[in-house]
Scaffold this motif. Sequence first.
Motif, PDB file in Angstrom:
ATOM      1  N   TYR A 479       0.829  -1.202   0.000  1.00 11.42           N
ATOM      2  CA  TYR A 479       0.000   0.000   0.000  1.00 11.42           C
ATOM      3  C   TYR A 479       0.868   1.259   0.000  1.00 11.42           C
ATOM      4  CZ  TYR A 479      -3.060   3.696   1.766  1.00 11.42           C
ATOM      5  OH  TYR A 479      -3.732   4.881   1.930  1.00 11.42           O
ATOM      6  N   SER A 480       1.920   1.243   0.809  1.00 14.34           N
ATOM      7  CA  SER A 480       2.801   2.403   0.919  1.00 14.34           C
ATOM      8  C   SER A 480       4.102   1.965   1.577  1.00 14.34           C
ATOM      9  CB  SER A 480       2.143   3.511   1.749  1.00 14.34           C
ATOM     10  OG  SER A 480       2.030   3.090   3.100  1.00 14.34           O
ATOM     11  N   GLU A 481       4.954   2.932   1.853  1.00  9.47           N
ATOM     12  CA  GLU A 481       6.188   2.647   2.573  1.00  9.47           C
ATOM     13  C   GLU A 481       5.935   2.454   4.066  1.00  9.47           C
ATOM     14  OE1 GLU A 481       8.876   5.796   1.772  1.00  9.47           O
ATOM     15  OE2 GLU A 481       9.138   5.281  -0.346  1.00  9.47           O
ATOM     16  N   GLY A 482       4.730   2.750   4.507  1.00  7.24           N
ATOM     17  CA  GLY A 482       4.404   2.604   5.921  1.00  7.24           C
ATOM     18  C   GLY A 482       4.783   3.836   6.724  1.00  7.24           C
ATOM     19  N   LEU A 483       4.228   3.929   7.923  1.00 13.49           N
ATOM     20  CA  LEU A 483       4.510   5.035   8.832  1.00 13.49           C
ATOM     21  C   LEU A 483       4.884   4.457  10.192  1.00 13.49           C
ATOM     22  CD1 LEU A 483       1.491   7.327   7.868  1.00 13.49           C
ATOM     23  CD2 LEU A 483       3.880   7.648   7.197  1.00 13.49           C
ATOM     24  N   ALA A 484       5.970   4.939  10.757  1.00 12.49           N
ATOM     25  CA  ALA A 484       6.553   4.329  11.955  1.00 12.49           C
ATOM     26  C   ALA A 484       5.828   4.763  13.230  1.00 12.49           C
ATOM     27  CB  ALA A 484       8.039   4.672  12.040  1.00 12.49           C
ATOM     28  N   TYR A 485       4.739   4.078  13.536  1.00  3.62           N
ATOM     29  CA  TYR A 485       3.987   4.384  14.755  1.00  3.62           C
ATOM     30  C   TYR A 485       3.516   3.095  15.406  1.00  3.62           C
ATOM     31  CZ  TYR A 485       4.057   9.172  13.119  1.00  3.62           C
ATOM     32  OH  TYR A 485       4.475  10.403  12.707  1.00  3.62           O
ATOM     33  N   ASN A 486       3.044   3.210  16.645  1.00  2.14           N
ATOM     34  CA  ASN A 486       2.603   2.057  17.420  1.00  2.14           C
ATOM     35  C   ASN A 486       1.139   2.201  17.815  1.00  2.14           C
ATOM     36  OD1 ASN A 486       5.338   1.174  17.387  1.00  2.14           O
ATOM     37  ND2 ASN A 486       5.765   2.439  19.181  1.00  2.14           N
ATOM     38  N   LEU A 487       0.482   1.064  18.038  1.00  2.00           N
ATOM     39  CA  LEU A 487      -0.932   1.071  18.395  1.00  2.00           C
ATOM     40  C   LEU A 487      -1.237  -0.001  19.424  1.00  2.00           C
ATOM     41  CD1 LEU A 487      -3.927   2.083  17.422  1.00  2.00           C
ATOM     42  CD2 LEU A 487      -3.976  -0.181  16.366  1.00  2.00           C
ATOM     43  N   LYS A 488      -2.096   0.351  20.381  1.00  2.00           N
ATOM     44  CA  LYS A 488      -2.661  -0.630  21.302  1.00  2.00           C
ATOM     45  C   LYS A 488      -4.162  -0.735  21.064  1.00  2.00           C
ATOM     46  CE  LYS A 488       0.570  -1.192  25.062  1.00  2.00           C
ATOM     47  NZ  LYS A 488       0.625  -2.641  24.807  1.00  2.00           N
ATOM     48  N   TYR A 489      -4.665  -1.944  21.186  1.00  2.00           N
ATOM     49  CA  TYR A 489      -6.060  -2.247  20.905  1.00  2.00           C
ATOM     50  C   TYR A 489      -6.741  -2.666  22.208  1.00  2.00           C
ATOM     51  CZ  TYR A 489     -10.008  -4.299  18.242  1.00  2.00           C
ATOM     52  OH  TYR A 489     -11.233  -4.617  17.712  1.00  2.00           O
ATOM     53  N   TYR A 490      -7.736  -1.886  22.629  1.00  2.00           N
ATOM     54  CA  TYR A 490      -8.504  -2.196  23.837  1.00  2.00           C
ATOM     55  C   TYR A 490      -9.945  -2.551  23.454  1.00  2.00           C
ATOM     56  CZ  TYR A 490      -5.000  -0.085  27.018  1.00  2.00           C
ATOM     57  OH  TYR A 490      -3.876   0.219  27.744  1.00  2.00           O
ATOM     58  N   LYS A 491     -10.557  -3.345  24.315  1.00  2.00           N
ATOM     59  CA  LYS A 491     -11.970  -3.671  24.165  1.00  2.00           C
ATOM     60  C   LYS A 491     -12.661  -3.400  25.496  1.00  2.00           C
ATOM     61  CE  LYS A 491     -14.990  -7.279  22.310  1.00  2.00           C
ATOM     62  NZ  LYS A 491     -15.028  -8.632  21.687  1.00  2.00           N
ATOM     63  N   THR A 492     -13.847  -2.784  25.441  1.00  2.00           N
ATOM     64  CA  THR A 492     -14.563  -2.531  26.689  1.00  2.00           C
ATOM     65  C   THR A 492     -15.085  -3.839  27.273  1.00  2.00           C
ATOM     66  OG1 THR A 492     -16.571  -2.050  25.421  1.00  2.00           O
ATOM     67  CG2 THR A 492     -15.264  -0.181  26.157  1.00  2.00           C
ATOM     68  N   ASP A 493     -14.984  -3.931  28.585  1.00  2.00           N
ATOM     69  CA  ASP A 493     -15.431  -5.109  29.322  1.00  2.00           C
ATOM     70  C   ASP A 493     -16.177  -4.586  30.549  1.00  2.00           C
ATOM     71  OD1 ASP A 493     -15.798  -7.691  30.081  1.00  2.00           O
ATOM     72  OD2 ASP A 493     -13.685  -8.248  30.022  1.00  2.00           O
ATOM     73  N   PHE A 494     -16.653  -5.488  31.404  1.00  2.00           N
ATOM     74  CA  PHE A 494     -17.439  -5.052  32.551  1.00  2.00           C
ATOM     75  C   PHE A 494     -17.124  -5.870  33.791  1.00  2.00           C
ATOM     76  CE2 PHE A 494     -19.750  -3.926  28.777  1.00  2.00           C
ATOM     77  CZ  PHE A 494     -20.111  -2.616  29.026  1.00  2.00           C
ATOM     78  N   VAL A 495     -17.205  -5.197  34.928  1.00  2.00           N
ATOM     79  CA  VAL A 495     -17.076  -5.846  36.229  1.00  2.00           C
ATOM     80  C   VAL A 495     -18.414  -5.693  36.945  1.00  2.00           C
ATOM     81  CG1 VAL A 495     -15.985  -5.737  38.492  1.00  2.00           C
ATOM     82  CG2 VAL A 495     -14.593  -5.506  36.429  1.00  2.00           C
ATOM     83  N   ASP A 496     -18.954  -6.797  37.397  1.00  2.00           N
ATOM     84  CA  ASP A 496     -20.249  -6.795  38.087  1.00  2.00           C
ATOM     85  C   ASP A 496     -20.105  -6.109  39.450  1.00  2.00           C
ATOM     86  OD1 ASP A 496     -22.670  -7.407  39.395  1.00  2.00           O
ATOM     87  OD2 ASP A 496     -22.868  -9.270  38.260  1.00  2.00           O
ATOM     88  N   LYS A 497     -20.987  -5.148  39.725  1.00  5.99           N
ATOM     89  CA  LYS A 497     -20.920  -4.436  41.001  1.00  5.99           C
ATOM     90  C   LYS A 497     -21.198  -5.354  42.192  1.00  5.99           C
ATOM     91  CE  LYS A 497     -22.087   0.177  39.273  1.00  5.99           C
ATOM     92  NZ  LYS A 497     -23.028   1.324  39.359  1.00  5.99           N
ATOM     93  N   LYS A 498     -21.794  -6.508  41.944  1.00  5.23           N
ATOM     94  CA  LYS A 498     -22.100  -7.450  43.020  1.00  5.23           C
ATOM     95  C   LYS A 498     -20.993  -8.478  43.235  1.00  5.23           C
ATOM     96  CE  LYS A 498     -27.130  -7.122  42.499  1.00  5.23           C
ATOM     97  NZ  LYS A 498     -28.384  -7.886  42.225  1.00  5.23           N
ATOM     98  N   SER A 499     -19.920  -8.349  42.463  1.00  4.37           N
ATOM     99  CA  SER A 499     -18.818  -9.312  42.583  1.00  4.37           C
ATOM    100  C   SER A 499     -18.228  -9.269  43.990  1.00  4.37           C
ATOM    101  CB  SER A 499     -17.727  -9.007  41.561  1.00  4.37           C
ATOM    102  OG  SER A 499     -16.573  -9.781  41.815  1.00  4.37           O
TER     103      SER A 499
END
Length: 592
Positions: A479-499
């Motif tokens: 596609y291209s020569e690329g660009l020198a950067y970094n990425l982190k991938y997060y996903k929303t999750d949940f903690v039960d308040k009754k835990s």
Amino acid sequence: MANLSQQRREQMLSFLETLKEQHNDDASLIAINQIEKELTSKKYGLVWEEHEEEVDVKMKTHIPVFTEIKEKEIVGNPESDEYNFLLEGDNLHSLKLLEKTHKGKIDVIYIDPPYNTLNEDFVYNDKYIDINDGFSHSKWISFMMERLIIARKLLSNDGYICISIDDRELYNLKLLCDEVFGEENFVNNIVVKSSEASGLKMSHIEKRIPKIKEYVLLYKKKDIKMNAITIPKETWDGEYKSILTNITDEELKYIKEIISKEDRSQDEIQKCNCILKKADYEFLSETYVRLNIKTKLEKENFNHQNAYKIFQTVSMGSGATNAIAEERKKLNENIFFCYESPQKKLYIIKGDYDLLKKKPRMQVLFAEDYLTYNPCDLWTDIKTTGMDAEGGVSFKNGKKPIKLLKRLLSLSTSTPKIILDFFAGSGSTAQAVLELNKEDGKDRKFILCTNNEGNICNEITYPRIKTVITGVKVDGTSYSEGLAYNLKYYKTDFVDKKSEDIYEDLLAHIKEMIQLEYGVKVDNSKYVMIMDDEEMDDFEDNISLYKELKTVFINQDVMLTTSQEKMLQNVEVKIIPDCYFDFELREVGELW
């Protein structure tokens, strides 16, 4: 003039006071007070039926958290410690968490929210909203209001927000933003012309004038100094080209010398011709018309308006004979001329006669300095079609031109450090940020939030960012020569308040919050996280192994010994704040 509405309210409020005296039981007083509250509520501005979302209901019993998807981390620049972030999940949950890490820290927010049109782009409580739904506007406003309130909290004092929108919700959004950001903080309503006109597919409207525009509402937080937008002139009477790429600087210098001479030999003209033909243009022999244009232009400062006006008058017979003008009409002859402006800049211009429109036209073929103009708040130069090539992914709806986003990100005189897009869609904002960094050498970071509706995050947003960074498409092609950067991938999750283990459950997601707030990777090498006294003791025993240590993040409950304090004297120490989940823990009785 009397305020009749106010008079009627005062009469009703007076009557309510009488009712309170007659009905003083708790149930009656509660009902009367609710009526009184409605009567005294806001009387000017946007009024709508407030709706609750399922994502709000979820947060009554669960606490949103981020979970890192480690296999989707992208390291395009191993030498850099800095990371950008892609957050998958409902953007309200992501915004609630960003409020803990980035309150007052976001410099620019760009969003392209659902337009609430018939194209089924607005999902509310997991259902597409029918345009005929009697509460479609109220649901959209409720949806936007909750998110914009948090957005304002996230903006830095000199930050600003740009919101793309079309006609259907523009006016509601303007009133909504006036309420959230303050009418005094409205900056502009930018009109963006589309490359192609589009109709409106609505059952109750059979015909309408084709739509060729969208809008970008621009609001500031408190203070912002705007750049004057000066961009290359890409249209001049509908046409403009900056070419002659095959001609060297020495050859241009020669052309400049020849055109500046009072008398030119045929050999010199022929040599200029040979040079210009390399770019498929011809420098014609001297003509009366060309001389008149050159003479007139040299007497004035060169600009678009007077150049065209002079060309029009000269070519139509002012200075040239009517016979010459008539012949030119018949032959549709191209006239090329070169000249030096008063600023000693070389221009090469072509003029011809448009037989269809029955008027002359001109086209800049080369300008030694870039012709520029200020589009103000009407942007007609941004192509909005054929964007499949951007990002190397196929995505039909919702893409925004990279050129548009780059301009929006460049509006402030100060370079933004963190850009947030919480309706990320195909990920155009990420590409715009990284490409803009490459162009001007700045170091902007992006945070993108998107749900995975239709698998868009997995199949479009993430692959696009990966393609831009690595330079390799999903199919393995370049596609291209690329660009020198970094990425982190997060996903929303949940903690039960009754835990029963809610404290430990939340602590398990502290690392994600630290990485997000500081834009780094806690790798237990350069960046170390210490949560208890035992971990601190172990860290002290092995301190010699941390050759590249930069920052230590320490839980506020860790008690440092004298030796440990001395050991950390020359190291950056960040105390892990209790603000990440203190409110939630107090709510369930885990903190006091």
